[in-house]
Design a protein around this motif. Structure first.
Motif, PDB file in Angstrom:
ATOM      1  N   THR A 144      18.197  -0.261   8.325  1.00  0.00           N
ATOM      2  CA  THR A 144      18.252   1.110   7.807  1.00  0.00           C
ATOM      3  C   THR A 144      18.087   1.140   6.293  1.00  0.00           C
ATOM      4  OG1 THR A 144      20.658   0.893   7.866  1.00  0.00           O
ATOM      5  CG2 THR A 144      19.630   2.073   9.671  1.00  0.00           C
ATOM      6  N   CYS A 145      18.063  -0.049   5.684  1.00  0.00           N
ATOM      7  CA  CYS A 145      17.938  -0.093   4.218  1.00  0.00           C
ATOM      8  C   CYS A 145      17.574  -1.512   3.788  1.00  0.00           C
ATOM      9  CB  CYS A 145      19.286   0.305   3.613  1.00  0.00           C
ATOM     10  SG  CYS A 145      19.454   0.067   1.852  1.00  0.00           S
ATOM     11  N   ILE A 146      16.830  -1.629   2.705  1.00  0.00           N
ATOM     12  CA  ILE A 146      16.573  -2.954   2.122  1.00  0.00           C
ATOM     13  C   ILE A 146      17.186  -2.992   0.730  1.00  0.00           C
ATOM     14  CG2 ILE A 146      14.783  -4.514   1.222  1.00  0.00           C
ATOM     15  CD1 ILE A 146      12.961  -3.624   3.456  1.00  0.00           C
ATOM     16  N   ALA A 200       9.367  -1.716   2.217  1.00  0.00           N
ATOM     17  CA  ALA A 200      10.303  -0.663   2.625  1.00  0.00           C
ATOM     18  C   ALA A 200       9.533   0.550   3.162  1.00  0.00           C
ATOM     19  CB  ALA A 200      11.188  -0.273   1.452  1.00  0.00           C
ATOM     20  N   LYS A 201       8.416   0.851   2.499  1.00  0.00           N
ATOM     21  CA  LYS A 201       7.596   1.989   2.935  1.00  0.00           C
ATOM     22  C   LYS A 201       7.037   1.738   4.338  1.00  0.00           C
ATOM     23  CE  LYS A 201       5.496   3.842  -0.782  1.00  0.00           C
ATOM     24  NZ  LYS A 201       4.408   3.791  -1.752  1.00  0.00           N
ATOM     25  N   LEU A 255      14.663   1.762  -0.144  1.00  0.00           N
ATOM     26  CA  LEU A 255      14.824   0.495  -0.876  1.00  0.00           C
ATOM     27  C   LEU A 255      15.801   0.708  -2.024  1.00  0.00           C
ATOM     28  CD1 LEU A 255      13.869  -2.390  -1.853  1.00  0.00           C
ATOM     29  CD2 LEU A 255      12.166  -1.171  -3.225  1.00  0.00           C
ATOM     30  N   LEU A 256      16.776  -0.187  -2.108  1.00  0.00           N
ATOM     31  CA  LEU A 256      17.651  -0.210  -3.285  1.00  0.00           C
ATOM     32  C   LEU A 256      17.346  -1.497  -4.029  1.00  0.00           C
ATOM     33  CD1 LEU A 256      21.063   0.819  -1.641  1.00  0.00           C
ATOM     34  CD2 LEU A 256      19.550   2.270  -3.001  1.00  0.00           C
ATOM     35  N   TYR A 257      17.105  -1.387  -5.320  1.00  0.00           N
ATOM     36  CA  TYR A 257      16.944  -2.607  -6.109  1.00  0.00           C
ATOM     37  C   TYR A 257      18.307  -3.017  -6.653  1.00  0.00           C
ATOM     38  CZ  TYR A 257      11.857  -3.187  -6.446  1.00  0.00           C
ATOM     39  OH  TYR A 257      10.540  -3.458  -6.191  1.00  0.00           O
ATOM     40  N   PHE A 258      18.626  -4.304  -6.493  1.00  0.00           N
ATOM     41  CA  PHE A 258      19.811  -4.845  -7.162  1.00  0.00           C
ATOM     42  C   PHE A 258      19.284  -5.775  -8.242  1.00  0.00           C
ATOM     43  CE2 PHE A 258      23.824  -7.729  -6.544  1.00  0.00           C
ATOM     44  CZ  PHE A 258      24.191  -7.474  -7.854  1.00  0.00           C
TER      45      PHE A 258
END
Ligand code: UDP
Length: 486
Positions: free
Chosen positions: A122-124, A137-138, A144-147
């Motif tokens: 459900t999320c990257i 992610a697309k 997409l969350l960038y860490f």
């Protein structure tokens, strides 16, 4: 399908840059999410996974989280590749060329459910340097969350680079590294040329690292949100600036403290990719309070033989006790295991009397030890936070990327240490140690302890990092619902 999916928990794929620092902080984030019933697939390269397996009991430790699993992919590099700092562009290239097709197949074959998993991704959450994550992610249809595991102050200088190039300030017009840079909102009067990330000193605008960072700059705003290992009180002016690039920021650090607070009495696991030599802990037990200087240049930095001896003389001449991590390969062209009679007598004697040398230390424990009074560090972001949380002043000797910025902040903004940047001379090393450990000991300790208090408050109930983590978790849970309605 929609009903079936909505009964399942949110599922996050976490993909760290395969290096010690990013793996450390991403694993901490993973645990914080696991504790909130979020399913995690942690994607390591086989190389990192093997080293974790050889050096820690990490695999066993993570078995306690039923909603956590490791997945591995080859990094595509040759067996003997040292995977050192100079290899970072090759590591990134290899991931893009070799790992991406595997990842695409992995996710594609399984219809974005992730291998062997009941619940869909459900999320990257990916390292900020992974520009390709935007497309992945697309393709899967998840946010997409960038860490970015480097410091926000460091990342902010990255984000200022396009403007500095446009203004003709980069590459530098001359060799005066003390010139203040003209464009750095939120950092006015602080950042000189020498405090910009090391790769900014290149004369070549096509420099590989510089180009990678400029690509990163373009991709950061495309993420759904940015996660940072920092806390509001530490970097508030920078975080405010960053909101102009991405309005959705989660400042949830210091992550290792946040995790320890949440786990309370439960022990965390080491994620070292070198075997920790714990004998230094009993050695520290026998030393007086705040008498030892801890020395480490992290997992990637390398020094020359000349610098190595200047630091060694500086330590011995300072008269302070020292605990020194000599990582294999950290001195170019030099084997660092010496016989007593192979080195100058004064060094051999000084070390025998007041020094302890290990090849890798349990650093968080070391910095938490009452015998440690100061940290001579390369200013890696994890090391900086680990020192700051324990209220230990620093002597900074930055090596590359964000470290030049971090050391400037330690010395000039937070004033919890001294910045030795661009010098490495035994007299300077000795002088700085004396200043931090003796002459201005109270002053530095007081400020460092105040900062440590703020850091701990931020991860306690009601603190800014506590609240931001809560928001991150709620948002990830909402993402699941959004995915269900796609
Ligand atoms: N570290 C460790 N033992 C050592 C030296 C370093 O466990 O002897 C850990 C340290 O605690 C930190 C990480 O390695 O979490 C280094 O990350 P940092 O961001 O400071 O620097 P990098 O290695 O990425 O340059």
């Amino acid at each position: 399908m929609s009903n079936q999916r909505s009964s399942l928990s949110p599922h996050v794929l976490i993909f760290p840059l395969p290096l010690q620092g990013p793996v450390n902080s991403m694993l901490k984030l993973a645990q914080l999410l696991c504790l909130q019933n979020i399913q995690i697939t942690f994607l390591n390269t086989e190389h990192i996974q093997e080293r974790l397996q050889n050096c820690t009991n990490n695999q066993n430790y993570f078995q306690k989280y039923k909603n956590f699993r490791f997945e591995t992919v080859p990094d595509g590099l040759e067996e003997g590749n040292p995977r050192t700092a100079d290899q970072i562009p090759n590591i990134l290239k290899s991931i893009e060329v070799n790992v991406l097709p595997i990842l695409r197949e992995m996710l594609g074959t399984c219809g974005a459910y992730g291998p062997d998993s009941e619940s869909p991704l459900t999320c990257i959450i990916a390292d900020g340097i992974f520009t390709f994550a935007v497309d992945i992610a697309k393709e899967i249809g998840v946010p997409l969350l960038y860490f970015d595991t480097i410091s926000p102050c460091g990342l902010w200088t990255y984000l200022c680079l396009p403007k500095l190039i446009e203004l003709g300030e980069l590459p530098f017009k001359d060799d005066n590294l003390d010139e203040l840079i003209s464009y750095a909102p939120g950092m006015e009067g602080i950042i000189r040329r020498r405090d910009l990330p090391s790769f900014c000193r290149t004369k070549d605008i096509n420099d590989r690292i510089l180009q990678l960072v400029l690509e990163e700059d373009k991709h950061i705003p495309l993420a759904h949100g940015l996660i940072f290992n920092t806390f509001q009180q530490l970097e508030s002016p920078i975080l405010s600036q960053m909101l102009n690039i991405c309005p959705n920021i989660y400042a949830i650090g210091p992550l290792h403290t946040h995790l320890k607070t949440k786990l309370a009495e439960e022990k965390t696991s080491s994620s070292s990719i070198w075997k920790e030599d714990k004998s230094c802990m009993s050695w520290l037990d026998s030393q007086p309070t705040k008498s030892v200087i801890y020395v480490s240049i992290g997992s990637l930095a390398v020094m020359t033989k000349e610098q190595f001896f200047e630091i060694w003389y500086g330590l011995v001449n300072s008269g302070s006790k020292f605990l020194w991590v000599r990582r294999p390969g950290s001195v170019s062209g030099l084997e660092i295991e010496f016989e007593f009679d192979e080195i100058p007598l004064e060094l051999a004697q000084g070390t025998k009397e007041g020094g302890k040398i290990v090849s890798w230390a349990p650093q968080e424990e070391v910095l938490a030890h009452s015998a440690v009074g100061c940290f001579l560090t390369h200013s890696g972001w994890n090391s900086t936070l680990e020192s700051l949380v324990e209220g230990k002043p620093m002597i900074c000797w930055p090596y590359f990327v964000d470290q030049q910025v971090n050391s400037r902040y330690v010395g000039e903004v937070w004033r919890i240490g001294l910045d030795m940047k661009d010098t490495c001379d035994r007299e300077i090393v000795e002088k700085m140690i004396k200043e931090v450990m003796e002459l201005k000991k109270e002053e530095f300790s007081k400020r460092a302890e105040e900062m440590a208090k703020l850091a701990k408050e931020s991860v306690s109930e009601g603190g800014s990092s506590f609240e931001d983590l809560d928001r991150l978790i709620q948002d990830i849970k909402l993402m699941k619902i959004a995915a269900n309605h796609d």
